[in-house]
Motif scaffolding. Structure first.
Motif, PDB file in Angstrom:
ATOM      1  N   ALA A   1     -17.609  14.013   3.340  1.00  0.00           N
ATOM      2  CA  ALA A   1     -17.848  14.165   1.903  1.00  0.00           C
ATOM      3  C   ALA A   1     -17.867  12.785   1.236  1.00  0.00           C
ATOM      4  CB  ALA A   1     -16.772  15.043   1.276  1.00  0.00           C
ATOM      5  N   PRO A   2     -18.581  12.661   0.123  1.00  0.00           N
ATOM      6  CA  PRO A   2     -18.676  11.342  -0.529  1.00  0.00           C
ATOM      7  C   PRO A   2     -17.341  10.877  -1.099  1.00  0.00           C
ATOM      8  CG  PRO A   2     -19.667  13.053  -1.895  1.00  0.00           C
ATOM      9  CD  PRO A   2     -19.370  13.687  -0.577  1.00  0.00           C
ATOM     10  N   LEU A   3     -17.128   9.598  -1.052  1.00  0.00           N
ATOM     11  CA  LEU A   3     -15.944   8.967  -1.638  1.00  0.00           C
ATOM     12  C   LEU A   3     -16.467   7.940  -2.625  1.00  0.00           C
ATOM     13  CD1 LEU A   3     -12.766   8.830  -1.293  1.00  0.00           C
ATOM     14  CD2 LEU A   3     -13.186   6.846   0.159  1.00  0.00           C
ATOM     15  N   ASP A   4     -16.278   8.176  -3.922  1.00  0.00           N
ATOM     16  CA  ASP A   4     -16.901   7.271  -4.888  1.00  0.00           C
ATOM     17  C   ASP A   4     -16.225   5.906  -4.879  1.00  0.00           C
ATOM     18  OD1 ASP A   4     -14.759   7.091  -6.787  1.00  0.00           O
ATOM     19  OD2 ASP A   4     -15.407   8.924  -7.762  1.00  0.00           O
ATOM     20  N   ARG A   5     -16.894   4.946  -5.529  1.00  0.00           N
ATOM     21  CA  ARG A   5     -16.426   3.560  -5.438  1.00  0.00           C
ATOM     22  C   ARG A   5     -15.075   3.361  -6.101  1.00  0.00           C
ATOM     23  NH1 ARG A   5     -21.691   0.412  -7.435  1.00  0.00           N
ATOM     24  NH2 ARG A   5     -21.726   2.239  -8.802  1.00  0.00           N
ATOM     25  N   TRP A   6     -14.792   4.086  -7.193  1.00  0.00           N
ATOM     26  CA  TRP A   6     -13.483   3.923  -7.833  1.00  0.00           C
ATOM     27  C   TRP A   6     -12.371   4.436  -6.935  1.00  0.00           C
ATOM     28  CZ3 TRP A   6     -13.137   0.386 -11.180  1.00  0.00           C
ATOM     29  CH2 TRP A   6     -14.130   0.164 -12.133  1.00  0.00           C
ATOM     30  N   GLU A   7     -12.628   5.505  -6.180  1.00  0.00           N
ATOM     31  CA  GLU A   7     -11.616   5.973  -5.223  1.00  0.00           C
ATOM     32  C   GLU A   7     -11.403   4.933  -4.126  1.00  0.00           C
ATOM     33  OE1 GLU A   7     -11.364  10.464  -4.335  1.00  0.00           O
ATOM     34  OE2 GLU A   7     -13.483  10.110  -4.785  1.00  0.00           O
ATOM     35  N   GLN A   8     -12.485   4.310  -3.678  1.00  0.00           N
ATOM     36  CA  GLN A   8     -12.345   3.255  -2.673  1.00  0.00           C
ATOM     37  C   GLN A   8     -11.526   2.087  -3.221  1.00  0.00           C
ATOM     38  OE1 GLN A   8     -16.007   2.288  -0.332  1.00  0.00           O
ATOM     39  NE2 GLN A   8     -16.952   3.925  -1.532  1.00  0.00           N
ATOM     40  N   VAL A   9     -11.777   1.714  -4.468  1.00  0.00           N
ATOM     41  CA  VAL A   9     -10.991   0.648  -5.103  1.00  0.00           C
ATOM     42  C   VAL A   9      -9.507   1.029  -5.107  1.00  0.00           C
ATOM     43  CG1 VAL A   9     -10.514  -0.537  -7.291  1.00  0.00           C
ATOM     44  CG2 VAL A   9     -12.883  -0.180  -6.550  1.00  0.00           C
ATOM     45  N   PHE A  10      -9.224   2.252  -5.503  1.00  0.00           N
ATOM     46  CA  PHE A  10      -7.849   2.750  -5.537  1.00  0.00           C
ATOM     47  C   PHE A  10      -7.191   2.647  -4.157  1.00  0.00           C
ATOM     48  CE2 PHE A  10      -5.374   6.668  -4.587  1.00  0.00           C
ATOM     49  CZ  PHE A  10      -4.229   6.370  -5.314  1.00  0.00           C
ATOM     50  N   LEU A  11      -7.895   3.072  -3.106  1.00  0.00           N
ATOM     51  CA  LEU A  11      -7.324   3.059  -1.757  1.00  0.00           C
ATOM     52  C   LEU A  11      -7.176   1.633  -1.233  1.00  0.00           C
ATOM     53  CD1 LEU A  11      -9.271   6.133  -0.378  1.00  0.00           C
ATOM     54  CD2 LEU A  11      -6.786   5.980  -0.689  1.00  0.00           C
ATOM     55  N   TYR A  12      -8.147   0.770  -1.507  1.00  0.00           N
ATOM     56  CA  TYR A  12      -8.007  -0.642  -1.093  1.00  0.00           C
ATOM     57  C   TYR A  12      -6.806  -1.285  -1.786  1.00  0.00           C
ATOM     58  CZ  TYR A  12     -12.300  -1.244   1.642  1.00  0.00           C
ATOM     59  OH  TYR A  12     -13.264  -1.187   2.621  1.00  0.00           O
ATOM     60  N   ASN A  13      -6.604  -0.976  -3.059  1.00  0.00           N
ATOM     61  CA  ASN A  13      -5.450  -1.530  -3.765  1.00  0.00           C
ATOM     62  C   ASN A  13      -4.140  -1.037  -3.155  1.00  0.00           C
ATOM     63  OD1 ASN A  13      -6.919  -3.094  -5.549  1.00  0.00           O
ATOM     64  ND2 ASN A  13      -6.948  -1.547  -7.163  1.00  0.00           N
ATOM     65  N   HIS A  14      -4.135   0.216  -2.709  1.00  0.00           N
ATOM     66  CA  HIS A  14      -2.954   0.751  -2.023  1.00  0.00           C
ATOM     67  C   HIS A  14      -2.680  -0.037  -0.745  1.00  0.00           C
ATOM     68  CE1 HIS A  14      -0.033   3.410  -0.344  1.00  0.00           C
ATOM     69  NE2 HIS A  14      -0.855   4.059   0.459  1.00  0.00           N
ATOM     70  N   LEU A  15      -3.727  -0.323   0.023  1.00  0.00           N
ATOM     71  CA  LEU A  15      -3.559  -1.098   1.256  1.00  0.00           C
ATOM     72  C   LEU A  15      -3.041  -2.499   0.954  1.00  0.00           C
ATOM     73  CD1 LEU A  15      -6.920  -0.298   3.125  1.00  0.00           C
ATOM     74  CD2 LEU A  15      -4.752   0.916   3.303  1.00  0.00           C
ATOM     75  N   ALA A  16      -3.593  -3.099  -0.104  1.00  0.00           N
ATOM     76  CA  ALA A  16      -3.290  -4.496  -0.408  1.00  0.00           C
ATOM     77  C   ALA A  16      -1.934  -4.692  -1.064  1.00  0.00           C
ATOM     78  CB  ALA A  16      -4.377  -5.075  -1.308  1.00  0.00           C
ATOM     79  N   GLN A  17      -1.384  -3.635  -1.661  1.00  0.00           N
ATOM     80  CA  GLN A  17      -0.145  -3.784  -2.408  1.00  0.00           C
ATOM     81  C   GLN A  17       1.016  -4.196  -1.510  1.00  0.00           C
ATOM     82  OE1 GLN A  17      -0.359  -3.753  -5.558  1.00  0.00           O
ATOM     83  NE2 GLN A  17       1.701  -3.597  -6.375  1.00  0.00           N
ATOM     84  N   GLY A  18       0.966  -3.789  -0.244  1.00  0.00           N
ATOM     85  CA  GLY A  18       1.957  -4.281   0.721  1.00  0.00           C
ATOM     86  C   GLY A  18       3.222  -3.471   0.850  1.00  0.00           C
ATOM     87  N   GLY A  19       3.339  -2.353   0.132  1.00  0.00           N
ATOM     88  CA  GLY A  19       4.554  -1.548   0.207  1.00  0.00           C
ATOM     89  C   GLY A  19       4.704  -0.845   1.544  1.00  0.00           C
ATOM     90  N   LYS A  20       5.951  -0.526   1.907  1.00  0.00           N
ATOM     91  CA  LYS A  20       6.182   0.213   3.140  1.00  0.00           C
ATOM     92  C   LYS A  20       7.327   1.216   3.030  1.00  0.00           C
ATOM     93  CE  LYS A  20       7.980  -1.882   6.635  1.00  0.00           C
ATOM     94  NZ  LYS A  20       8.207  -2.821   7.765  1.00  0.00           N
ATOM     95  N   ARG A  21       8.109   1.137   1.934  1.00  0.00           N
ATOM     96  CA  ARG A  21       9.256   2.046   1.821  1.00  0.00           C
ATOM     97  C   ARG A  21       8.821   3.478   1.599  1.00  0.00           C
ATOM     98  NH1 ARG A  21      14.088   1.290  -2.036  1.00  0.00           N
ATOM     99  NH2 ARG A  21      12.542   0.440  -3.512  1.00  0.00           N
ATOM    100  N   SER A  22       9.575   4.410   2.166  1.00  0.00           N
ATOM    101  CA  SER A  22       9.358   5.827   1.897  1.00  0.00           C
ATOM    102  C   SER A  22       9.984   6.165   0.551  1.00  0.00           C
ATOM    103  CB  SER A  22      10.007   6.668   2.998  1.00  0.00           C
ATOM    104  OG  SER A  22       9.393   6.424   4.243  1.00  0.00           O
TER     105      SER A  22
END
Length: 284
Positions: A131-152
């Motif tokens: 299914a399509p993933l729009d560019r704003w959702e991709q931005v959101f997910l990339y920011n999640h990856l880049a934020q660096g958090g790891k705690r549960s």
């Protein structure tokens, strides 16, 4: 030399306003060619020689971004991809959840996302079901990856206005999330419950409920991403008592380790859209 709208109008186009290109004037056509990358060949009165001379010149200025209309989503996506460029796919499951999978000899992180999942590689992000993933959702997910958090999550809930550095965004949260959901689901608690369940929401356990909030008419917890729970609390309107509907979204206090403020707001607005767009079938 780059071609401005005026240059194109004066030097290249016939200036007859014939409308054969589909636009009312040659100036309007020139503007679309320069800012929207409309093919110059859409003017039927230009010779092959003129097209061969000027279209490459236009292509070069498009590549340089000169005078073209800005695409905020694309600019944000490029920035977010650069921000996450140093990620190592193998490190992500321990840090943000998900599992590593192989597809065509390439490693991907299969990351749960609402009721489905996304596949993340070092070259892009796509939904696992195609299914399509729009560019704003991709931005959101990339920011999640880049934020660096790891705690549960630790089970300490905070409203958006209790999170540091959200003062400038509180009005947006109220206008685009809380007010929208309050108005949409006032006197429709059962419909809100069904909409929540359709996008992965469930009733929280006793230990997941925050203290000091008072008994709500509906409480639902979501896990749009493995380390990011969201708790929705809804108090329905009581006209006889003079109370309007009230809704709150609460976030685990660790969310700032996983998302920046803009991304928290995006997640809240995205959740709102999904709830409001859910086709209720309770009366059918």
């Amino acid at each position: 030399m780059a071609l401005s709208v005026i240059d194109l109008y004066r030097k290249v186009l016939p200036r007859t306003n014939c409308r054969d290109c589909g636009f009312a004037t040659c100036m309007a056509f020139a503007s679309m060619v320069v800012s929207e990358k409309l093919p110059l060949s859409q003017c039927p009165h230009l010779t092959d020689e003129m097209l061969a001379r000027y279209q490459p010149e236009l292509d070069r200025q498009y590549e340089a971004g000169k005078w073209t209309k800005k695409d905020p989503a694309q600019d944000a996506l490029i920035w977010a991809q650069q921000r996450a460029a140093s990620m190592n796919i193998a490190d992500l499951p321990e840090r943000i959840g998900g599992v590593l999978v192989q597809d065509g000899g390439k490693a991907y992180l299969d990351l749960p996302y609402f009721t489905g999942s996304v596949l993340i590689s070092d070259t892009g992000i796509r939904k696992s079901d195609g299914a399509p993933l729009d560019r704003w959702e991709q931005v959101f997910l990339y920011n999640h990856l880049a934020q660096g958090g790891k705690r549960s999550p630790i089970g300490k809930w905070k409203a958006f206005d209790q999170i540091p550095n959200t003062v400038s965004k509180v009005k947006s949260m109220k206008a685009h999330v809380e007010n929208v959901l309050q108005e949409r689901f006032q006197r429709k608690v059962d419909e809100l419950k069904r909409a929540c369940e359709a996008i992965g929401g469930r009733a929280p356990t006793e230990t997941e409920l925050p203290s000091g909030e008072g008994a709500s008419d509906l409480a639902m917890v979501f896990h749009p991403l493995p380390r990011i729970p969201v708790l929705l609390l809804f108090w329905d309107a009581e006209p006889d008592e003079g109370f309007d509907a009230k809704l709150k979204l609460l976030f685990d206090e660790t969310i700032v380790e996983h998302l920046d403020i803009e991304s928290i707001l995006f997640l809240s607005e995205h959740l709102t859209r999904r709830l409001c767009e859910h086709p209720d079938r309770g009366d059918r």
